[in-house]
Scaffold this motif. Structure first.
Motif, PDB file in Angstrom:
ATOM      1  N   ASP A   1       0.832  -1.210   0.000  1.00 29.35           N
ATOM      2  CA  ASP A   1       0.000   0.000   0.000  1.00 29.35           C
ATOM      3  C   ASP A   1       0.866   1.261   0.000  1.00 29.35           C
ATOM      4  O   ASP A   1       0.634   2.210   0.755  1.00 29.35           O
ATOM      5  CB  ASP A   1      -0.939  -0.003   1.219  1.00 29.35           C
ATOM      6  N   VAL A   2       1.882   1.276  -0.837  1.00 31.00           N
ATOM      7  CA  VAL A   2       2.810   2.399  -0.941  1.00 31.00           C
ATOM      8  C   VAL A   2       2.739   2.965  -2.356  1.00 31.00           C
ATOM      9  O   VAL A   2       2.708   2.221  -3.334  1.00 31.00           O
ATOM     10  CB  VAL A   2       4.252   1.958  -0.613  1.00 31.00           C
ATOM     11  N   LYS A   3       2.723   4.266  -2.460  1.00 24.99           N
ATOM     12  CA  LYS A   3       2.742   4.942  -3.753  1.00 24.99           C
ATOM     13  C   LYS A   3       4.165   5.342  -4.102  1.00 24.99           C
ATOM     14  O   LYS A   3       4.965   5.658  -3.222  1.00 24.99           O
ATOM     15  CB  LYS A   3       1.845   6.181  -3.733  1.00 24.99           C
ATOM     16  N   ILE A   4       4.469   5.356  -5.401  1.00 27.80           N
ATOM     17  CA  ILE A   4       5.804   5.741  -5.859  1.00 27.80           C
ATOM     18  C   ILE A   4       5.706   6.987  -6.713  1.00 27.80           C
ATOM     19  O   ILE A   4       4.908   7.037  -7.659  1.00 27.80           O
ATOM     20  CB  ILE A   4       6.475   4.599  -6.649  1.00 27.80           C
ATOM     21  N   GLU A   5       6.504   7.985  -6.373  1.00 22.44           N
ATOM     22  CA  GLU A   5       6.581   9.213  -7.158  1.00 22.44           C
ATOM     23  C   GLU A   5       7.994   9.335  -7.723  1.00 22.44           C
ATOM     24  O   GLU A   5       8.974   9.188  -6.994  1.00 22.44           O
ATOM     25  CB  GLU A   5       6.249  10.435  -6.300  1.00 22.44           C
ATOM     26  N   VAL A   6       8.103   9.628  -9.010  1.00 21.18           N
ATOM     27  CA  VAL A   6       9.400   9.735  -9.665  1.00 21.18           C
ATOM     28  C   VAL A   6       9.549  11.148 -10.229  1.00 21.18           C
ATOM     29  O   VAL A   6       8.670  11.636 -10.944  1.00 21.18           O
ATOM     30  CB  VAL A   6       9.544   8.699 -10.800  1.00 21.18           C
ATOM     31  N   THR A   7      10.638  11.803  -9.882  1.00 24.53           N
ATOM     32  CA  THR A   7      10.930  13.140 -10.407  1.00 24.53           C
ATOM     33  C   THR A   7      12.240  13.083 -11.189  1.00 24.53           C
ATOM     34  O   THR A   7      13.291  12.731 -10.628  1.00 24.53           O
ATOM     35  CB  THR A   7      11.045  14.167  -9.266  1.00 24.53           C
ATOM     36  N   LEU A   8      12.174  13.426 -12.476  1.00 26.44           N
ATOM     37  CA  LEU A   8      13.339  13.344 -13.358  1.00 26.44           C
ATOM     38  C   LEU A   8      13.575  14.683 -14.045  1.00 26.44           C
ATOM     39  O   LEU A   8      12.630  15.422 -14.345  1.00 26.44           O
ATOM     40  CB  LEU A   8      13.126  12.259 -14.415  1.00 26.44           C
TER      41      LEU A   8
ATOM     42  N   ILE B   1      10.397   0.778   1.027  1.00 26.11           N
ATOM     43  CA  ILE B   1       8.977   0.402   0.970  1.00 26.11           C
ATOM     44  C   ILE B   1       8.588  -0.395   2.209  1.00 26.11           C
ATOM     45  O   ILE B   1       7.537  -0.161   2.821  1.00 26.11           O
ATOM     46  CB  ILE B   1       8.690  -0.405  -0.312  1.00 26.11           C
ATOM     47  N   GLU B   2       9.430  -1.339   2.595  1.00 20.45           N
ATOM     48  CA  GLU B   2       9.129  -2.175   3.755  1.00 20.45           C
ATOM     49  C   GLU B   2       9.144  -1.372   5.054  1.00 20.45           C
ATOM     50  O   GLU B   2       8.497  -1.754   6.027  1.00 20.45           O
ATOM     51  CB  GLU B   2      10.128  -3.326   3.832  1.00 20.45           C
ATOM     52  N   ALA B   3       9.871  -0.242   5.068  1.00 21.66           N
ATOM     53  CA  ALA B   3       9.865   0.621   6.255  1.00 21.66           C
ATOM     54  C   ALA B   3       8.542   1.349   6.415  1.00 21.66           C
ATOM     55  O   ALA B   3       8.260   1.907   7.479  1.00 21.66           O
ATOM     56  CB  ALA B   3      11.006   1.635   6.169  1.00 21.66           C
ATOM     57  N   MET B   4       7.713   1.361   5.346  1.00 19.14           N
ATOM     58  CA  MET B   4       6.404   2.030   5.392  1.00 19.14           C
ATOM     59  C   MET B   4       5.259   1.031   5.333  1.00 19.14           C
ATOM     60  O   MET B   4       4.104   1.416   5.180  1.00 19.14           O
ATOM     61  CB  MET B   4       6.274   2.988   4.208  1.00 19.14           C
ATOM     62  N   SER B   5       5.542  -0.251   5.443  1.00 21.39           N
ATOM     63  CA  SER B   5       4.542  -1.272   5.138  1.00 21.39           C
ATOM     64  C   SER B   5       3.389  -1.311   6.136  1.00 21.39           C
ATOM     65  O   SER B   5       2.306  -1.776   5.807  1.00 21.39           O
ATOM     66  CB  SER B   5       5.212  -2.649   5.085  1.00 21.39           C
ATOM     67  N   LYS B   6       3.595  -0.818   7.382  1.00 23.13           N
ATOM     68  CA  LYS B   6       2.531  -0.928   8.387  1.00 23.13           C
ATOM     69  C   LYS B   6       1.387   0.039   8.123  1.00 23.13           C
ATOM     70  O   LYS B   6       0.232  -0.270   8.378  1.00 23.13           O
ATOM     71  CB  LYS B   6       3.122  -0.684   9.781  1.00 23.13           C
ATOM     72  N   SER B   7       1.700   1.227   7.632  1.00 23.70           N
ATOM     73  CA  SER B   7       0.634   2.237   7.447  1.00 23.70           C
ATOM     74  C   SER B   7       0.596   2.821   6.045  1.00 23.70           C
ATOM     75  O   SER B   7      -0.117   3.774   5.789  1.00 23.70           O
ATOM     76  CB  SER B   7       0.829   3.374   8.462  1.00 23.70           C
ATOM     77  N   GLY B   8       1.380   2.257   5.127  1.00 20.60           N
ATOM     78  CA  GLY B   8       1.450   2.814   3.786  1.00 20.60           C
ATOM     79  C   GLY B   8       2.284   4.080   3.775  1.00 20.60           C
ATOM     80  O   GLY B   8       2.793   4.527   4.797  1.00 20.60           O
ATOM     81  N   GLY B   9       2.431   4.656   2.608  1.00 24.69           N
ATOM     82  CA  GLY B   9       3.220   5.872   2.518  1.00 24.69           C
ATOM     83  C   GLY B   9       3.572   6.189   1.082  1.00 24.69           C
ATOM     84  O   GLY B   9       2.975   5.649   0.143  1.00 24.69           O
ATOM     85  N   VAL B  10       4.556   7.068   0.924  1.00 22.35           N
ATOM     86  CA  VAL B  10       4.974   7.508  -0.407  1.00 22.35           C
ATOM     87  C   VAL B  10       6.484   7.348  -0.518  1.00 22.35           C
ATOM     88  O   VAL B  10       7.229   7.813   0.350  1.00 22.35           O
ATOM     89  CB  VAL B  10       4.583   8.978  -0.661  1.00 22.35           C
ATOM     90  N   LEU B  11       6.906   6.707  -1.598  1.00 19.63           N
ATOM     91  CA  LEU B  11       8.330   6.570  -1.901  1.00 19.63           C
ATOM     92  C   LEU B  11       8.646   7.532  -3.041  1.00 19.63           C
ATOM     93  O   LEU B  11       8.057   7.436  -4.127  1.00 19.63           O
ATOM     94  CB  LEU B  11       8.669   5.132  -2.299  1.00 19.63           C
TER      95      LEU B  11
END
Length: 390
Positions: free
Chosen positions: A264-271, A297-307
């Motif tokens: 449940d993690v979203k990924i944002e890429v800035t280039l 990603i695994e550091a945010m796995s308990k509550s989701g988050g944004v990478l």
């Protein structure tokens, strides 16, 4: 065989030296020949013992001592004491070895003296010097006891070193095995995710082809990882190629999408639009970035988050940032990151991060980590930029 030859040579020299500086006590000659004889016999075996017995007889003859035949008859039977002790010597404790060596050493001396003096009719020489003889036996006993102690201590130390080296080798093997399993799990997890996506009904042919391509590339990466670990024992020249960083960051983000979806993690890429190149190994770069991204990603796995994955050029270096809003780390944890068997994950080994850091540094990369407990962590990875057009 070489060991026994060295024992024969060393103790023969010791015997010759001891016999060349005897002590004369009222006609009775004493020396310490029995010490190298007993020690060499106990640690060299019966063949070394026979050789040393022969060496004593030869040296005695060369020194011009009388009654050599009688001496042989009186001296050779004492080898029975050594043969009897050899059967149990290696299984004895240290104290028992020292006591047994002293007893045999004294017994060889006394028995050979008694037979020899009786044969030449001068038994009074032995009885007239009991006090002096006892003193030499006591000194001889102390010397051989200390000798045995030092040899056993050295052997124990050598065995401890061998055990330590063996244990270190086994530890390295176990670390390598755990590290290989950890590194291979990443591409296999990605392949599993894409295979599940390919099972979605009415999937567009373009997406199906894309998922197949990614899966094959990840399987190829797994094979390369295995080859890298196998190559540690037999290093081969590093692969050096020009890498377009924009393509690599996009590739890594696509691989991490499947892992992010599970957590449940979203990924944002800035280039940046500019083309940025570095020199290095493409597969190792991917392996390192995917492993760091997966950990984030695994550091945010308990509550989701944004990478957030970013790419930019700063002066003469290419900067890649991987930032999460997970559990974060303390300064102590940051300092230990990348060392074997340290991980902030409950079941982590830390080996994957260690390998990733090593691969980045092998490509002249630098790693800077900032983190705050409860707010997240940012990895800033930089590589020397390759000028455009080269």
């Amino acid at each position: 065989m070489k060991y026994r030859l060295w024992l024969c040579f060393f103790f023969t020299i010791a015997i010759a030296f001891a016999m060349s500086i005897p002590v004369n006590l009222n006609g009775l000659v004493y020396d310490f020949r029995s010490i190298p004889l007993i020690v060499g016999s106990l640690y060299g075996g019966i063949y070394v013992s026979m050789f040393l017995y022969a060496a004593i007889i030869v040296v005695r003859y060369l020194l011009g001592n009388p009654n050599n035949l009688i001496y042989c008859v009186s001296f050779l039977p004492t080898i029975i004491f050594i043969i009897l002790l050899l059967k149990r010597y290696r299984q004895m404790r240290l104290a028992h070895k020292m006591i047994s060596a002293v007893i045999v050493c004294v017994a060889v001396k006394i028995v050979s003296f008694l037979i020899y003096l009786t044969s030449i009719g001068k038994m009074e020489l032995f009885t007239a010097n009991l006090i002096s003889s006892s003193q030499t036996y006591i000194l001889q006993s102390v010397v051989i006891a200390v000798y045995i102690y030092l040899i056993e201590f050295q052997q124990k130390y050598i065995h401890m070193q061998e055990d330590t080296v063996h244990g270190e080798k086994m530890r390295i093997v176990s670390e390598m095995a755990a590290s290989v399993a950890h590194e291979i799990r990443n591409p296999l997890t990605a392949v599993r995710g894409f295979i599940q996506l390919m099972g979605v009904p009415h999937l567009a042919p373009s997406k199906l082809q894309f998922y197949q391509q990614i899966s094959l590339e990840e399987l190829e990466r797994a094979q390369v990882i295995i080859s890298d670990y196998l190559a540690i024992a037999k290093p081969e020249p590093e692969k050096d190629e020009l890498i377009l960083m924009k393509d690599e960051v996009q590739y890594v983000s696509q691989v991490l999408v499947t892992i992010a979806n599970y957590n449940d993690v979203k990924i944002e890429v800035t280039l940046q639009d500019e083309q940025m190149f570095i020199q290095g190994d493409r597969n190792k770069l991917r392996q390192s970035l995917i492993n760091i991204g997966k950990n984030a990603i695994e550091a945010m796995s308990k509550s989701g988050g944004v990478l957030v994955i970013g790419l930019k050029e700063q002066t003469d270096r290419i900067m890649i940032t991987i930032r999460d809003n997970g559990i974060g780390m303390t300064k102590e944890q940051i300092s230990r990151l990348g060392t074997p068997y340290f991980s902030t994950k409950e079941k982590g080994t830390g080996l994957g991060t260690m390998v990733s850091f090593s691969l980045i540094r092998a490509m002249k990369g630098k790693i800077h980590i900032t983190s705050e407990v409860g707010k997240g962590t940012e990895f800033e990875i930089s590589f020397p930029a390759v000028p455009r057009g080269l």
